[in-house]
Design a protein around this motif. Structure first.
Motif, PDB file in Angstrom:
ATOM      1  N   ALA A  25      33.648  -2.509  77.231  1.00 13.52           N
ATOM      2  CA  ALA A  25      34.441  -1.652  76.341  1.00 13.52           C
ATOM      3  C   ALA A  25      35.714  -2.368  75.900  1.00 13.52           C
ATOM      4  N   LEU A  26      36.337  -3.081  76.823  1.00  9.52           N
ATOM      5  CA  LEU A  26      37.573  -3.812  76.503  1.00  9.52           C
ATOM      6  C   LEU A  26      37.316  -4.882  75.452  1.00  9.52           C
ATOM      7  N   VAL A  27      36.286  -5.701  75.695  1.00  6.78           N
ATOM      8  CA  VAL A  27      35.981  -6.781  74.751  1.00  6.78           C
ATOM      9  C   VAL A  27      35.618  -6.190  73.391  1.00  6.78           C
ATOM     10  N   GLY A  28      34.797  -5.120  73.405  1.00  5.05           N
ATOM     11  CA  GLY A  28      34.368  -4.504  72.146  1.00  5.05           C
ATOM     12  C   GLY A  28      35.538  -3.971  71.341  1.00  5.05           C
ATOM     13  N   SER A  29      36.415  -3.194  72.007  1.00  6.62           N
ATOM     14  CA  SER A  29      37.521  -2.596  71.259  1.00  6.62           C
ATOM     15  C   SER A  29      38.497  -3.663  70.781  1.00  6.62           C
ATOM     16  N   THR A  30      38.732  -4.668  71.615  1.00  6.59           N
ATOM     17  CA  THR A  30      39.653  -5.739  71.206  1.00  6.59           C
ATOM     18  C   THR A  30      39.091  -6.509  70.016  1.00  6.59           C
ATOM     19  N   ALA A  31      37.807  -6.860  70.079  1.00  5.30           N
ATOM     20  CA  ALA A  31      37.197  -7.611  68.981  1.00  5.30           C
ATOM     21  C   ALA A  31      37.221  -6.791  67.695  1.00  5.30           C
ATOM     22  N   ALA A  32      36.922  -5.493  67.794  1.00  2.00           N
ATOM     23  CA  ALA A  32      36.913  -4.637  66.596  1.00  2.00           C
ATOM     24  C   ALA A  32      38.307  -4.569  65.986  1.00  2.00           C
ATOM     25  N   LEU A  33      39.327  -4.362  66.841  1.00  2.00           N
ATOM     26  CA  LEU A  33      40.695  -4.255  66.321  1.00  2.00           C
ATOM     27  C   LEU A  33      41.158  -5.567  65.694  1.00  2.00           C
ATOM     28  N   ILE A  34      40.823  -6.681  66.343  1.00  2.00           N
ATOM     29  CA  ILE A  34      41.224  -7.977  65.791  1.00  2.00           C
ATOM     30  C   ILE A  34      40.538  -8.218  64.446  1.00  2.00           C
ATOM     31  N   ALA A  35      39.231  -7.908  64.373  1.00  2.00           N
ATOM     32  CA  ALA A  35      38.489  -8.127  63.124  1.00  2.00           C
ATOM     33  C   ALA A  35      39.058  -7.252  62.008  1.00  2.00           C
ATOM     34  N   LEU A  36      39.259  -5.965  62.298  1.00  2.00           N
ATOM     35  CA  LEU A  36      39.790  -5.056  61.269  1.00  2.00           C
ATOM     36  C   LEU A  36      41.187  -5.480  60.839  1.00  2.00           C
ATOM     37  N   GLY A  37      42.034  -5.790  61.806  1.00  2.00           N
ATOM     38  CA  GLY A  37      43.414  -6.161  61.501  1.00  2.00           C
ATOM     39  C   GLY A  37      43.481  -7.416  60.660  1.00  2.00           C
ATOM     40  N   THR A  38      42.710  -8.417  61.047  1.00  2.00           N
ATOM     41  CA  THR A  38      42.715  -9.673  60.300  1.00  2.00           C
ATOM     42  C   THR A  38      42.206  -9.457  58.878  1.00  2.00           C
ATOM     43  N   LEU A  39      41.149  -8.661  58.776  1.00  2.00           N
ATOM     44  CA  LEU A  39      40.598  -8.347  57.454  1.00  2.00           C
ATOM     45  C   LEU A  39      41.651  -7.693  56.572  1.00  2.00           C
TER      46      LEU A  39
END
Lengths: 147, 255
Positions: A109-123
């Motif tokens: 869950a940690l890796v998933g939420s972090t990756a999603a937030l990083i991807a969305l934020g960078t986008l």
């Protein structure tokens, strides 16, 4: 020389592997130092320079995100802070969750939420267009978009 | 003449000061043969301010309840047998004076935490010594000493690891560590202190081996620098500092 076999040659606390624990520890310190500079710089520019907090609105943020300097500043903050936080949470899970399945689930869950937030934020930082939808809602968008 | 006049008065003062008083000691008792869970039991003992908690335990065991089980050997703070949790802090019962505790309240005594409880104040120390053995706490020199000579070491080289030579393996530090409480696989402060003692010894040549052992998920990186170990150490070893020095050595890859 000693007749005692080399340590970690089977048995004990697991075999030799890439040591993420050391790099995690180093990352926490390095990113911490960088984040102090980045976050206080961010707060200073947003809250102390110019008109202070009253200047912050859609237009202010759009202006910052149009500048490559602030794009990279914000992206650096985003990546460093999210990974720093997630790694901290990971150590908490390691310290306090003893059941292996719960531990794995929490880490996924940690890796998933972090990756999603990083991807969305960078986008958002790199593709942000303040004039999106200017044609349909000319009254709602910034004046520069109607020029 | 004045000397003889003052002497009895001084003697009276001493007698005043040496009157015993009642201290309540509440001990967490556990008998694995009859109990599911430990229970707290209280005892009243007559103590002098200069007595130690160990003397209170002796008085209980010898005069009130012979079934009380605790470890002690030398009773002088050297053997490290009688580490226990006294008023919520890990200390040696033989080094804790009654007058240093707040005796208006009862004194709570229980076994150290994080190690399997066997009976009353006795825990199974085997996991603790297992970690100790794993860091190879003995001299590993690549060359034999010169014939008929000792391995020469300068004062500065000896001072480098002086602090960590003081360890008596009482487990007060390891059993005060919150990481160790939840993760018994962690090497724990005591094992790292004893690794430190040889890693920084100029006569030893296998620092890399020990650094490799401690560069592990359950090694030095587990340490959260809460300083519980430093506070608990009855020998005053700067345990957290020693762990930090081992971390730095792991980063460098050498002592």
């Amino acid at each position: 020389m000693t007749a005692i076999p080399a340590p970690r040659s089977g048995g004990g606390r697991g075999g030799r592997r890439t040591n993420w624990e050391k790099w995690g520890w180093i990352y926490m310190r390095a990113s911490g130092v960088l984040l102090v500079v980045l976050i206080f710089g961010h707060l200073f520019v947003n809250l102390m320079v110019g008109e202070g907090i009253s200047q912050i609105n859609f237009g202010f943020v759009a202006g910052k995100l149009a500048n490559p300097f602030w794009q990279w500043w914000d992206v650096a903050m985003l990546w460093l802070a999210l990974i720093h936080g997630a790694n901290g949470m990971r150590t908490l899970v390691n310290d306090y969750v003893s059941r292996p399945k719960v531990r794995t689930a929490l880490k996924v869950a940690l890796v998933g939420s972090t990756a999603a937030l990083i991807a969305l934020g960078t986008l958002v930082v790199f593709t942000f267009d303040p004039c999106l939808g200017a044609d349909e809602f000319p009254d709602l968008v910034l004046s520069i978009c109607n020029a | 003449m004045s000397l003889t006049q003052e002497a009895p008065a001084a003697g009276n003062d001493v007698e005043e000061a040496l009157k015993p008083f009642t201290v309540t000691v509440i001990i967490r008792r556990f008998d694995p043969e009859t109990m599911e869970e430990p229970v707290w039991q209280d005892f009243d003992v007559q103590m002098f301010p200069t007595d130690r908690v160990l003397d209170a335990l002796h008085q209980i065991k010898w005069e009130q309840d012979g079934t009380l089980a605790f470890r002690r050997s030398c009773a002088h703070g050297i053997c490290g047998s009688d580490a226990m949790r006294i008023n919520g802090r890990n200390r040696l019962a033989c080094k804790t004076l009654i007058k240093d505790l707040d005796i208006s309240q009862p004194i709570y005594v229980e076994a150290i935490k994080g190690l399997p409880l066997e009976k009353d104040l006795i825990v199974d120390m085997e996991p603790f010594f297992e970690s100790f053995r794993e860091v190879q706490p003995f001299l590993m020199a690549s060359k034999p000493a010169e014939k008929g000579k000792e391995r020469v070491q300068s004062v500065a080289e000896r001072a480098r690891f002086d602090d960590t030579t003081k360890c008596i393996l009482c487990a007060a530090c390891t059993s005060s560590c919150p990481v160790f409480w939840t993760d018994g696989q962690y090497f724990g402060p005591a094992a790292i202190v004893n690794a430190h003692r040889f890693i920084f010894d100029s006569r030893d040549d296998q620092a890399e081996v020990r650094l490799d052992i401690l560069n592990d998920q359950e090694g030095v990186w587990r340490c959260r620098t809460t300083f519980n170990c430093t506070e608990a150490c009855p020998r005053g070893i700067q345990v957290t500092k020693a762990i930090a020095e081992v971390k730095q050595a792991v980063l460098r890859g050498r002592a």
